[in-house]
Motif scaffolding. Structure first.
Motif, PDB file in Angstrom:
ATOM      1  N   THR A  94      69.069 -38.172 109.595  1.00  0.00           N
ATOM      2  CA  THR A  94      68.071 -37.833 110.594  1.00  0.00           C
ATOM      3  C   THR A  94      66.757 -37.518 109.888  1.00  0.00           C
ATOM      4  O   THR A  94      66.759 -37.041 108.747  1.00  0.00           O
ATOM      5  CB  THR A  94      68.542 -36.615 111.414  1.00  0.00           C
ATOM      6  OG1 THR A  94      67.510 -36.227 112.326  1.00  0.00           O
ATOM      7  CG2 THR A  94      68.861 -35.434 110.531  1.00  0.00           C
ATOM      8  N   PRO A  95      65.628 -37.776 110.531  1.00  0.00           N
ATOM      9  CA  PRO A  95      64.353 -37.362 109.924  1.00  0.00           C
ATOM     10  C   PRO A  95      64.302 -35.845 109.761  1.00  0.00           C
ATOM     11  O   PRO A  95      64.950 -35.095 110.497  1.00  0.00           O
ATOM     12  CB  PRO A  95      63.309 -37.843 110.942  1.00  0.00           C
ATOM     13  CG  PRO A  95      64.005 -38.839 111.802  1.00  0.00           C
ATOM     14  CD  PRO A  95      65.450 -38.447 111.825  1.00  0.00           C
ATOM     15  N   ASP A  96      63.495 -35.397 108.798  1.00  0.00           N
ATOM     16  CA  ASP A  96      63.339 -33.957 108.594  1.00  0.00           C
ATOM     17  C   ASP A  96      62.640 -33.310 109.782  1.00  0.00           C
ATOM     18  O   ASP A  96      62.955 -32.182 110.165  1.00  0.00           O
ATOM     19  CB  ASP A  96      62.540 -33.693 107.314  1.00  0.00           C
ATOM     20  CG  ASP A  96      63.243 -34.262 106.083  1.00  0.00           C
ATOM     21  OD1 ASP A  96      64.479 -34.432 106.124  1.00  0.00           O
ATOM     22  OD2 ASP A  96      62.553 -34.556 105.091  1.00  0.00           O
ATOM     23  N   THR A  97      61.654 -34.003 110.361  1.00  0.00           N
ATOM     24  CA  THR A  97      60.975 -33.589 111.591  1.00  0.00           C
ATOM     25  C   THR A  97      60.705 -34.855 112.391  1.00  0.00           C
ATOM     26  O   THR A  97      61.009 -35.964 111.941  1.00  0.00           O
ATOM     27  CB  THR A  97      59.629 -32.882 111.314  1.00  0.00           C
ATOM     28  OG1 THR A  97      58.647 -33.859 110.910  1.00  0.00           O
ATOM     29  CG2 THR A  97      59.773 -31.823 110.216  1.00  0.00           C
ATOM     30  N   PHE A  98      60.112 -34.698 113.572  1.00  0.00           N
ATOM     31  CA  PHE A  98      59.783 -35.887 114.364  1.00  0.00           C
ATOM     32  C   PHE A  98      58.386 -36.429 114.059  1.00  0.00           C
ATOM     33  O   PHE A  98      57.909 -37.332 114.742  1.00  0.00           O
ATOM     34  CB  PHE A  98      59.930 -35.616 115.865  1.00  0.00           C
ATOM     35  CG  PHE A  98      59.126 -34.449 116.385  1.00  0.00           C
ATOM     36  CD1 PHE A  98      57.751 -34.543 116.562  1.00  0.00           C
ATOM     37  CD2 PHE A  98      59.758 -33.259 116.709  1.00  0.00           C
ATOM     38  CE1 PHE A  98      57.023 -33.475 117.045  1.00  0.00           C
ATOM     39  CE2 PHE A  98      59.035 -32.176 117.196  1.00  0.00           C
ATOM     40  CZ  PHE A  98      57.666 -32.291 117.368  1.00  0.00           C
ATOM     41  N   ALA A  99      57.736 -35.893 113.010  1.00  0.00           N
ATOM     42  CA  ALA A  99      56.444 -36.441 112.584  1.00  0.00           C
ATOM     43  C   ALA A  99      56.638 -37.887 112.132  1.00  0.00           C
ATOM     44  O   ALA A  99      57.658 -38.232 111.512  1.00  0.00           O
ATOM     45  CB  ALA A  99      55.864 -35.608 111.452  1.00  0.00           C
ATOM     46  N   THR A 100      55.658 -38.724 112.423  1.00  0.00           N
ATOM     47  CA  THR A 100      55.778 -40.147 112.097  1.00  0.00           C
ATOM     48  C   THR A 100      56.048 -40.366 110.614  1.00  0.00           C
ATOM     49  O   THR A 100      56.852 -41.235 110.239  1.00  0.00           O
ATOM     50  CB  THR A 100      54.498 -40.895 112.512  1.00  0.00           C
ATOM     51  OG1 THR A 100      54.302 -40.734 113.926  1.00  0.00           O
ATOM     52  CG2 THR A 100      54.607 -42.380 112.203  1.00  0.00           C
ATOM     53  N   SER A 101      55.424 -39.576 109.751  1.00  0.00           N
ATOM     54  CA  SER A 101      55.632 -39.740 108.309  1.00  0.00           C
ATOM     55  C   SER A 101      57.075 -39.444 107.916  1.00  0.00           C
ATOM     56  O   SER A 101      57.665 -40.135 107.065  1.00  0.00           O
ATOM     57  CB  SER A 101      54.679 -38.831 107.539  1.00  0.00           C
ATOM     58  OG  SER A 101      54.872 -37.463 107.901  1.00  0.00           O
ATOM     59  N   ASP A 102      57.686 -38.436 108.543  1.00  0.00           N
ATOM     60  CA  ASP A 102      59.080 -38.106 108.240  1.00  0.00           C
ATOM     61  C   ASP A 102      60.036 -39.151 108.809  1.00  0.00           C
ATOM     62  O   ASP A 102      61.049 -39.489 108.173  1.00  0.00           O
ATOM     63  CB  ASP A 102      59.428 -36.726 108.788  1.00  0.00           C
ATOM     64  CG  ASP A 102      58.854 -35.600 107.934  1.00  0.00           C
ATOM     65  OD1 ASP A 102      58.597 -35.842 106.745  1.00  0.00           O
ATOM     66  OD2 ASP A 102      58.665 -34.498 108.455  1.00  0.00           O
ATOM     67  N   SER A 104      67.076 -32.054 114.869  1.00  0.00           N
ATOM     68  CA  SER A 104      67.570 -33.146 115.699  1.00  0.00           C
ATOM     69  C   SER A 104      68.957 -32.793 116.225  1.00  0.00           C
ATOM     70  O   SER A 104      69.680 -31.995 115.614  1.00  0.00           O
ATOM     71  CB  SER A 104      67.647 -34.436 114.890  1.00  0.00           C
ATOM     72  OG  SER A 104      68.711 -34.364 113.955  1.00  0.00           O
ATOM     73  N   PRO A 105      69.355 -33.374 117.363  1.00  0.00           N
ATOM     74  CA  PRO A 105      70.713 -33.112 117.869  1.00  0.00           C
ATOM     75  C   PRO A 105      71.807 -33.477 116.858  1.00  0.00           C
ATOM     76  O   PRO A 105      72.811 -32.765 116.765  1.00  0.00           O
ATOM     77  CB  PRO A 105      70.791 -33.997 119.119  1.00  0.00           C
ATOM     78  CG  PRO A 105      69.373 -34.132 119.562  1.00  0.00           C
ATOM     79  CD  PRO A 105      68.566 -34.185 118.299  1.00  0.00           C
ATOM     80  N   LEU A 106      71.610 -34.547 116.095  1.00  0.00           N
ATOM     81  CA  LEU A 106      72.644 -34.936 115.137  1.00  0.00           C
ATOM     82  C   LEU A 106      72.817 -33.875 114.056  1.00  0.00           C
ATOM     83  O   LEU A 106      73.946 -33.517 113.689  1.00  0.00           O
ATOM     84  CB  LEU A 106      72.295 -36.277 114.489  1.00  0.00           C
ATOM     85  CG  LEU A 106      73.372 -36.831 113.542  1.00  0.00           C
ATOM     86  CD1 LEU A 106      74.648 -37.164 114.312  1.00  0.00           C
ATOM     87  CD2 LEU A 106      72.870 -38.059 112.808  1.00  0.00           C
ATOM     88  N   ARG A 107      71.711 -33.356 113.534  1.00  0.00           N
ATOM     89  CA  ARG A 107      71.834 -32.286 112.536  1.00  0.00           C
ATOM     90  C   ARG A 107      72.418 -31.031 113.178  1.00  0.00           C
ATOM     91  O   ARG A 107      73.273 -30.358 112.581  1.00  0.00           O
ATOM     92  CB  ARG A 107      70.483 -31.977 111.897  1.00  0.00           C
ATOM     93  CG  ARG A 107      70.582 -30.816 110.887  1.00  0.00           C
ATOM     94  CD  ARG A 107      69.267 -30.526 110.196  1.00  0.00           C
ATOM     95  NE  ARG A 107      68.994 -31.531 109.174  1.00  0.00           N
ATOM     96  CZ  ARG A 107      67.877 -32.243 109.098  1.00  0.00           C
ATOM     97  NH1 ARG A 107      66.934 -32.086 110.003  1.00  0.00           N
ATOM     98  NH2 ARG A 107      67.711 -33.110 108.129  1.00  0.00           N
TER      99      ARG A 107
END
Length: 312
Positions: A12-20, A71-74
């Motif tokens: 999963t991305p670290d955050t929902f920021a586009t870069s992550d 994220s829900p997965l994490r």
């Protein structure tokens, strides 16, 4: 002897920021087990065409499902690890992701540093595929930490019993026209190259149907979702099936997701938003989803059983 358990899900991305999101997608889609194209050919396509468009689009979707800073997965993988730890107080239990944080290699070394000398790695993929579990096996080998990897659990009676129980609880509440057992798709070329995923998916479907006598070939279909790219993938496609059902006056569907043990972007956005809306737009009347196991204590019991049985 101190026992250790590492639960591993996809990532999963670290955050929902586009870069992550871009960093996560780059890591995931650069895995040669996932995209089996020559690196010299695939990497320019990935960086020039895929990442610039898919990153910002996926970031918007992740923002919609982000839950209290993760994220829900994490979230659910973390809760699964915490619940297993509560049932195995003499073990050291951690979780990791194949892509991004926390990393498999780091968590294996953390288990070893904490004193674990018998370690089990449990990929949270019931069916084995080179696109998922093989990469975890490679990361375990690269860590230098000795560990036993559970390759699959699609045939475990507790897994099949729990799936059937959860599906039956929804199936029996309403008059559905069709049950769709939706699995993550895979390019057909991977199956021809020897990936056992389809065989194990078929066995899972058979195991579910054998436990639910009211299911049959008329009211139940095995389908595949999440197709990516132009190559042929396993069929029938979920999206095409949903478009066709209302034409045959099958307007009330229940979708179950046997290959997903926790909610993620595929279950929450692709299934519950995108496919839900498209089905209703095509003339469907009812679109319900059997939730993945998430933080179910019954699923925790299965994970505990798998870990214990591996070292016994």
């Amino acid at each position: 002897m101190v026992k250790g358990l590492l639960l591993v899900n996809l990532g999963t991305p670290d955050t929902f920021a586009t870069s992550d999101v871009r960093a996560y997608l780059n890591e995931f889609l650069s895995d040669p087990n996932v995209i089996k194209m020559p690196k010299w050919l695939w990497q320019p396509i990935l960086h020039r065409f895929i990442l610039p468009t898919r990153s910002w689009h996926s970031a918007a979707l992740y923002e919609r499902i982000w839950d209290r800073g993760e994220s829900p997965l994490r979230k659910y993988t973390r809760l699964q690890a915490e619940q297993v730890q509560a049932q195995l107080p003499d073990w050291i239990v951690k979780y990791a992701m194949t892509y991004r944080m926390p990393r498999v290699i780091d968590e294996l070394h953390a288990l070893k540093a904490a004193g674990a000398d018998k370690i089990v790695v449990l990929p949270l993929f019931p069916q084995y595929s080179a696109t998922t579990t093989k990469t975890i096996e490679e990361q375990v080998a690269a860590s230098g930490v000795e560990a036993q990897v559970i390759k699959n659990f699609y045939a475990h009676p507790k897994y099949l019993d729990l799936l059937a129980k959860n599906i039956a609880a929804r199936w029996q509440t309403k008059q559905y026209d069709k049950l769709l057992l939706s699995y993550h798709g895979l390019p057909t070329s991977y199956i021809r190259q020897g990936d056992p995923y389809l065989e194990q998916v078929n066995a899972t479907t058979t195991g579910i149907m054998s436990r639910m006598p009211d299911l049959n070939a008329d009211n139940t279909m095995q389908v595949f979702q999440s197709k990516f790219g132009p190559m042929p993938w396993l069929k029938p496609y979920l999206k095409a099936t949903l478009a066709q059902l209302p034409m045959h006056n099958e307007r009330r569907v229940l979708v179950a997701l046997p290959a997903f043990v926790a909610d993620c972007i595929e279950t929450l956005e692709e299934i519950q938003v995108e496919n839900h809306d498209e089905f209703l737009a095509m003339g469907g009347e009812l679109f319900d989803v059997v939730q993945p196991f998430n933080d179910s204590l019954a699923f925790t019991d299965l994970l505990v059983t798998l870990a214990r049985d591996t070292l016994n």
